[in-house]
Design a protein around this motif. Structure first.
Motif, PDB file in Angstrom:
ATOM      1  N   GLN A  99      45.569   2.060  33.313  1.00 45.70           N
ATOM      2  CA  GLN A  99      45.659   2.971  32.528  1.00 45.70           C
ATOM      3  C   GLN A  99      45.588   3.963  33.382  1.00 45.70           C
ATOM      4  O   GLN A  99      46.496   4.639  33.446  1.00 45.70           O
ATOM      5  CB  GLN A  99      45.161   3.283  31.368  1.00 45.70           C
ATOM      6  CG  GLN A  99      44.942   2.364  30.294  1.00 45.70           C
ATOM      7  CD  GLN A  99      43.765   2.271  29.137  1.00 45.70           C
ATOM      8  OE1 GLN A  99      43.003   2.218  29.277  1.00 45.70           O
ATOM      9  NE2 GLN A  99      44.818   2.542  28.116  1.00 45.70           N
ATOM     10  N   VAL A 100      44.810   3.975  34.519  1.00 48.09           N
ATOM     11  CA  VAL A 100      44.612   4.687  36.091  1.00 48.09           C
ATOM     12  C   VAL A 100      45.879   5.185  36.797  1.00 48.09           C
ATOM     13  O   VAL A 100      46.064   6.157  36.832  1.00 48.09           O
ATOM     14  CB  VAL A 100      43.493   5.089  36.064  1.00 48.09           C
ATOM     15  CG1 VAL A 100      43.414   6.220  37.649  1.00 48.09           C
ATOM     16  CG2 VAL A 100      42.610   5.213  35.625  1.00 48.09           C
ATOM     17  N   ALA A 101      46.582   4.123  36.845  1.00 51.40           N
ATOM     18  CA  ALA A 101      47.543   3.580  37.733  1.00 51.40           C
ATOM     19  C   ALA A 101      48.785   4.879  36.857  1.00 51.40           C
ATOM     20  O   ALA A 101      48.666   5.173  38.094  1.00 51.40           O
ATOM     21  CB  ALA A 101      47.850   2.588  38.367  1.00 51.40           C
ATOM     22  N   ASP A 102      48.782   4.209  36.546  1.00 54.92           N
ATOM     23  CA  ASP A 102      49.627   4.853  35.197  1.00 54.92           C
ATOM     24  C   ASP A 102      49.892   6.464  34.381  1.00 54.92           C
ATOM     25  O   ASP A 102      50.847   7.224  34.939  1.00 54.92           O
ATOM     26  CB  ASP A 102      50.288   4.469  33.936  1.00 54.92           C
ATOM     27  CG  ASP A 102      50.862   2.677  33.793  1.00 54.92           C
ATOM     28  OD1 ASP A 102      51.931   2.839  34.625  1.00 54.92           O
ATOM     29  OD2 ASP A 102      50.801   2.156  33.240  1.00 54.92           O
ATOM     30  N   LEU A 103      48.331   7.276  34.462  1.00 56.79           N
ATOM     31  CA  LEU A 103      48.191   8.397  34.579  1.00 56.79           C
ATOM     32  C   LEU A 103      48.407   8.864  36.255  1.00 56.79           C
ATOM     33  O   LEU A 103      49.190   9.764  36.203  1.00 56.79           O
ATOM     34  CB  LEU A 103      46.844   8.447  34.301  1.00 56.79           C
ATOM     35  CG  LEU A 103      46.704   8.303  32.458  1.00 56.79           C
ATOM     36  CD1 LEU A 103      44.932   8.716  32.785  1.00 56.79           C
ATOM     37  CD2 LEU A 103      47.012   9.261  31.873  1.00 56.79           C
ATOM     38  N   LEU A 104      48.472   8.173  37.467  1.00 56.20           N
ATOM     39  CA  LEU A 104      48.861   9.303  38.592  1.00 56.20           C
ATOM     40  C   LEU A 104      49.573   8.762  38.542  1.00 56.20           C
ATOM     41  O   LEU A 104      50.192   9.951  39.332  1.00 56.20           O
ATOM     42  CB  LEU A 104      47.698   8.553  39.039  1.00 56.20           C
ATOM     43  CG  LEU A 104      46.209   8.982  39.061  1.00 56.20           C
ATOM     44  CD1 LEU A 104      44.950   7.792  40.139  1.00 56.20           C
ATOM     45  CD2 LEU A 104      45.451   9.697  39.559  1.00 56.20           C
ATOM     46  N   ASP A 105      51.044   7.344  38.493  1.00 55.35           N
ATOM     47  CA  ASP A 105      51.843   8.336  38.822  1.00 55.35           C
ATOM     48  C   ASP A 105      52.964   9.360  37.824  1.00 55.35           C
ATOM     49  O   ASP A 105      53.426   9.784  38.697  1.00 55.35           O
ATOM     50  CB  ASP A 105      52.453   6.695  37.972  1.00 55.35           C
ATOM     51  CG  ASP A 105      51.988   5.249  38.954  1.00 55.35           C
ATOM     52  OD1 ASP A 105      52.142   6.035  40.345  1.00 55.35           O
ATOM     53  OD2 ASP A 105      52.187   4.504  38.744  1.00 55.35           O
ATOM     54  N   GLU A 106      52.589   9.643  36.833  1.00 56.07           N
ATOM     55  CA  GLU A 106      52.659  10.551  36.004  1.00 56.07           C
ATOM     56  C   GLU A 106      52.489  12.071  36.708  1.00 56.07           C
ATOM     57  O   GLU A 106      53.557  12.754  36.656  1.00 56.07           O
ATOM     58  CB  GLU A 106      52.384  10.304  34.396  1.00 56.07           C
ATOM     59  CG  GLU A 106      52.677   9.449  33.660  1.00 56.07           C
ATOM     60  CD  GLU A 106      52.344   8.907  32.319  1.00 56.07           C
ATOM     61  OE1 GLU A 106      51.805  10.672  31.758  1.00 56.07           O
ATOM     62  OE2 GLU A 106      52.537   7.893  31.877  1.00 56.07           O
ATOM     63  N   MET A 107      51.137  12.168  36.742  1.00 58.38           N
ATOM     64  CA  MET A 107      50.679  13.757  37.619  1.00 58.38           C
ATOM     65  C   MET A 107      51.401  13.702  38.905  1.00 58.38           C
ATOM     66  O   MET A 107      51.660  14.556  39.096  1.00 58.38           O
ATOM     67  CB  MET A 107      49.289  12.968  37.520  1.00 58.38           C
ATOM     68  CG  MET A 107      48.777  12.950  36.630  1.00 58.38           C
ATOM     69  SD  MET A 107      46.635  12.492  36.604  1.00 58.38           S
ATOM     70  CE  MET A 107      46.256  13.615  35.097  1.00 58.38           C
ATOM     71  N   ALA A 108      51.340  12.361  39.725  1.00 58.53           N
ATOM     72  CA  ALA A 108      51.785  12.613  40.750  1.00 58.53           C
ATOM     73  C   ALA A 108      53.970  12.565  40.785  1.00 58.53           C
ATOM     74  O   ALA A 108      54.359  13.992  41.830  1.00 58.53           O
ATOM     75  CB  ALA A 108      51.966  11.670  41.350  1.00 58.53           C
ATOM     76  N   GLU A 109      54.555  12.141  39.727  1.00 58.38           N
ATOM     77  CA  GLU A 109      55.889  13.355  39.515  1.00 58.38           C
ATOM     78  C   GLU A 109      56.219  14.227  39.444  1.00 58.38           C
ATOM     79  O   GLU A 109      56.629  15.643  39.533  1.00 58.38           O
ATOM     80  CB  GLU A 109      56.785  12.610  38.522  1.00 58.38           C
ATOM     81  CG  GLU A 109      56.794  10.778  39.299  1.00 58.38           C
ATOM     82  CD  GLU A 109      56.883  10.352  37.880  1.00 58.38           C
ATOM     83  OE1 GLU A 109      57.596  10.892  36.618  1.00 58.38           O
ATOM     84  OE2 GLU A 109      57.221   8.567  37.786  1.00 58.38           O
TER      85      GLU A 109
END
Length: 129
Positions: A7-17
């Motif tokens: 879940q954290v990996a997914d959130l970070l991917d979204e944030m990085a974008e």
């Protein structure tokens, strides 16, 4: 509230974008989510953690490490809400991006600010009863 590693990996991917493409220039190693916690050895065990770090390596290049275990330990210690998780992840990612961008400009303002904050925190722990 606890997020899983995925879940954290997914959130970070979204944030990085949400960051402009220029922030990724020369960040050839990307953003890496590490599973472990990284406690700060200058403080009592389990009290202060490195959440992330910007790395410049002569062999591996430039990259950002974020430590899931550090976020999780802090969330458990401080009973984080979903909102706090998101704020801490975003703030840490932005902080490490700032180190990267400053390094490209041969600047060190954030390094100086980090050092001042560390000294304040060490003073706080030294003066604590």
């Amino acid at each position: 509230m606890e997020y899983t590693f995925d879940q954290v990996a997914d959130l970070l991917d979204e944030m990085a974008e949400t960051f402009p493409p220029v922030f990724f220039e020369q960040l050839n190693g990307g953003i890496l989510l590490q599973e472990e916690a990284k406690p700060d050895p200058m403080f009592p065990e389990g009290e202060v953690y490195f959440m992330g770090e910007y790395v410049q390596d002569s062999y591996l290049g430039r990259y950002i490490n974020l430590y899931y275990g550090s976020f999780l330990a802090s969330a458990r210690n401080e009973s984080w809400s979903e909102e706090t998780w998101r704020e801490e992840l975003y703030t840490t990612l932005a902080h490490e991006f700032t180190h990267h961008v400053e390094s490209l400009a041969n600047a060190h303002g954030l390094d100086d600010k980090d050092e001042e904050e560390l000294l304040r925190l060490l003073e706080k722990y030294r003066d604590a009863p």
